[in-house]
Scaffold this active site. Structure first.
Site, PDB file in Angstrom:
ATOM      1  CG  MET A 207     -11.361   3.362   2.067  1.00 35.85           C
ATOM      2  SD  MET A 207      -9.803   3.297   2.955  1.00 35.85           S
ATOM      3  CE  MET A 207      -8.664   3.414   1.585  1.00 35.85           C
TER       4      MET A 207
ATOM      5  CB  SER B 198      -0.896   0.014   1.238  1.00 41.89           C
ATOM      6  OG  SER B 198      -1.496   1.281   1.346  1.00 41.89           O
TER       7      SER B 198
ATOM      8  CG  HIS C  43      -3.891  -1.475  -1.563  1.00 42.13           C
ATOM      9  ND1 HIS C  43      -4.999  -2.222  -1.916  1.00 42.13           N
ATOM     10  CD2 HIS C  43      -4.286  -0.662  -0.548  1.00 42.13           C
ATOM     11  CE1 HIS C  43      -6.022  -1.877  -1.139  1.00 42.13           C
ATOM     12  NE2 HIS C  43      -5.617  -0.924  -0.306  1.00 42.13           N
TER      13      HIS C  43
ATOM     14  CG  ASP D 159      -5.176   2.553   0.800  1.00 42.88           C
ATOM     15  OD1 ASP D 159      -6.135   1.774   0.713  1.00 42.88           O
ATOM     16  OD2 ASP D 159      -4.050   2.206   1.230  1.00 42.88           O
TER      17      ASP D 159
ATOM     18  CG  MET E 284      -8.374   7.224   2.603  1.00 42.28           C
ATOM     19  SD  MET E 284      -7.380   7.290   4.099  1.00 42.28           S
ATOM     20  CE  MET E 284      -6.722   5.627   4.120  1.00 42.28           C
TER      21      MET E 284
ATOM     22  N   GLY F  96       1.059  -2.252   4.061  1.00 43.53           N
ATOM     23  CA  GLY F  96       1.604  -0.901   3.985  1.00 43.53           C
ATOM     24  C   GLY F  96       2.834  -0.771   4.850  1.00 43.53           C
TER      25      GLY F  96
ATOM     26  CG  ASP G 131      -6.397  -2.711   3.119  1.00 40.74           C
ATOM     27  OD1 ASP G 131      -5.299  -2.507   3.670  1.00 40.74           O
ATOM     28  OD2 ASP G 131      -6.993  -1.866   2.432  1.00 40.74           O
TER      29      ASP G 131
ATOM     30  CG  HIS H  58      -9.354   0.303  -0.514  1.00 47.18           C
ATOM     31  ND1 HIS H  58      -8.746   0.050   0.700  1.00 47.18           N
ATOM     32  CD2 HIS H  58     -10.690   0.284  -0.291  1.00 47.18           C
ATOM     33  CE1 HIS H  58      -9.687  -0.104   1.619  1.00 47.18           C
ATOM     34  NE2 HIS H  58     -10.867   0.034   1.046  1.00 47.18           N
TER      35      HIS H  58
ATOM     36  N   GLY I 119      -9.054   4.183   7.115  1.00 45.33           N
ATOM     37  CA  GLY I 119      -8.758   5.609   7.294  1.00 45.33           C
ATOM     38  C   GLY I 119      -7.288   5.883   7.548  1.00 45.33           C
ATOM     39  CG  PHE I 120      -5.977   6.771  10.293  1.00 41.06           C
ATOM     40  CD1 PHE I 120      -5.495   8.058  10.073  1.00 41.06           C
ATOM     41  CD2 PHE I 120      -7.278   6.612  10.766  1.00 41.06           C
ATOM     42  CE1 PHE I 120      -6.307   9.168  10.332  1.00 41.06           C
ATOM     43  CE2 PHE I 120      -8.092   7.709  11.026  1.00 41.06           C
ATOM     44  CZ  PHE I 120      -7.602   8.987  10.807  1.00 41.06           C
ATOM     45  N   GLY I 121      -3.138   4.059   8.013  1.00 38.23           N
ATOM     46  CA  GLY I 121      -2.210   2.942   7.984  1.00 38.23           C
ATOM     47  C   GLY I 121      -1.682   2.694   9.395  1.00 38.23           C
ATOM     48  N   GLY I 122      -0.984   1.589   9.562  1.00 35.42           N
ATOM     49  CA  GLY I 122      -0.286   1.323  10.824  1.00 35.42           C
ATOM     50  C   GLY I 122      -1.160   0.942  11.999  1.00 35.42           C
TER      51      GLY I 122
ATOM     52  CG  MET J  31     -11.875  -2.647   5.129  1.00 35.42           C
ATOM     53  SD  MET J  31     -10.346  -2.210   4.263  1.00 35.42           S
ATOM     54  CE  MET J  31      -9.381  -1.440   5.546  1.00 35.42           C
TER      55      MET J  31
HETATM   56  C1  DX5 Z   1      -6.426   1.634   5.596  1.00 39.53           C
HETATM   57  C2  DX5 Z   1      -5.991   1.399   4.176  1.00 39.53           C
HETATM   58  C3  DX5 Z   1      -4.902   0.412   4.082  1.00 39.53           C
HETATM   59  C4  DX5 Z   1      -3.609   0.838   4.731  1.00 39.53           C
HETATM   60  C5  DX5 Z   1      -2.915  -0.408   5.230  1.00 39.53           C
HETATM   61  O1  DX5 Z   1      -7.579   2.358   5.631  1.00 39.53           O
HETATM   62  O2  DX5 Z   1      -7.058   0.910   3.394  1.00 39.53           O
HETATM   63  O3  DX5 Z   1      -4.660  -0.013   2.749  1.00 39.53           O
HETATM   64  O4  DX5 Z   1      -2.759   1.533   3.875  1.00 39.53           O
HETATM   65  O5  DX5 Z   1      -1.819  -0.035   5.964  1.00 39.53           O
HETATM   66  P1  DX5 Z   1      -1.127  -1.010   7.029  1.00 39.53           P
HETATM   67  O6  DX5 Z   1      -0.677  -2.228   6.251  1.00 39.53           O
HETATM   68  O7  DX5 Z   1      -0.021  -0.201   7.547  1.00 39.53           O
HETATM   69  O8  DX5 Z   1      -2.167  -1.380   8.054  1.00 39.53           O
HETATM   70 ZN    ZN Z   2      -6.565  -0.090   1.409  1.00 42.03          ZN
END
Ligand code: DX5
Ligand code: ZN
Length: 224
Positions: free
Chosen positions: A69, A9, A34, A36, A38, A198, A176, A67, A143-146, A138
């Site tokens: 969102m 991602s 990937h 994202d 948003m 990601g 994801d 993706h 909304g957020f990575g990590g 999901m």
């Molecule tokens: C979250 C995104 C994911 C995100 C995953 O809302 O859809 O694709 O980038 O990031 P990680 O792998 O860091 O959880």
């Molecule tokens: Zn995603």
């Protein structure tokens, strides 16, 4: 035994060197990018839109897994498909007419994906099991990575896999959120085809090595 598909991602990459990050993934064994999108409305965060994706598409040598969102994704399907999305995934929670939206994506020539939030039941997609090309489960609230992996996703994937088998659907299953080398094997065993990663790729000391490690996981589906 079949191949583990990996979609790093770009949300977790260093945007200050986006071109180099894309080229690094081009040179790795990863399968997709990937991407994202948003809107600050469907999810409480804004990422990037068409101009950035145009740039990604220009340098990416692997298919784009986009993706969305966003609310009312049907308004943007043609635009994202024209930008080169190979897979276009919309959230079922954002689509009151999911059957029509899937058809709209396919008419544009992209593969149609349907995403479900952690709190959304598989019953919401039961009637389109045979229509979608992919289901995205999901494993974090989007909304957020990590974020931390929500383990309910594992039995959900097992149930989805058996629902797909029941109707003889060949739709792929993607997961994801919070995916890492520590939980990938378990996720794959449940029936997942594509892992989105990601932080565990771009946050690794050596991202290409991290990709290789994911790709080398033994994927034994004989338990299904
Ligand atoms: C979250 C995104 C994911 C995100 C995953 O809302 O859809 O694709 O980038 O990031 P990680 O792998 O860091 O959880
Ligand atoms: Zn995603």
């Amino acid at each position: 035994m079949h191949e583990v598909l990996l979609a790093p991602s770009l949300l977790a990459c260093d945007f200050g060197k986006l071109k180099e990050e894309i080229e690094m993934i081009n040179g790795s064994d990863a399968d997709y990018f990937h991407v994202d999108v948003m809107d600050g409305n469907f999810v409480p965060n804004i990422s990037f839109g068409q101009p950035v994706i145009k740039f990604i598409q220009k340098y990416a040598k692997k298919p784009l897994d986009v993706h969305l969102m966003i609310v009312q994704p049907e308004k943007y399907i043609e635009a994202f498909s024209d930008l080169g999305a190979d897979i276009l995934t919309v959230h079922v929670e954002a689509c009151p007419h999911i059957h029509r939206t899937i058809a709209q994506i396919k008419e544009c020539g992209a593969k149609a994906g349907v995403a479900l939030n952690p709190g959304t039941s598989l019953a919401t997609v039961e009637e389109v099991m045979e229509d979608a090309d992919l289901f995205l489960i999901m494993s974090v609230n989007p909304g957020f990575g990590g974020q931390k992996f929500i383990y309910n996703a594992i039995p959900k994937i097992r149930r989805l896999k058996s629902m797909l088998i029941d109707v003889n659907s060949h739709a792929m299953i993607e997961i994801d959120g919070g995916v890492g080398l520590h939980n990938a094997e378990q996720i794959l065993k449940a029936g997942t085809d594509i892992l989105v990663a990601g932080t565990s790729v771009f946050g690794a000391e050596n991202p290409v090595e991290a990709v290789n490690k994911f790709k080398n996981i033994k994927r034994d589906t004989s338990i299904l």
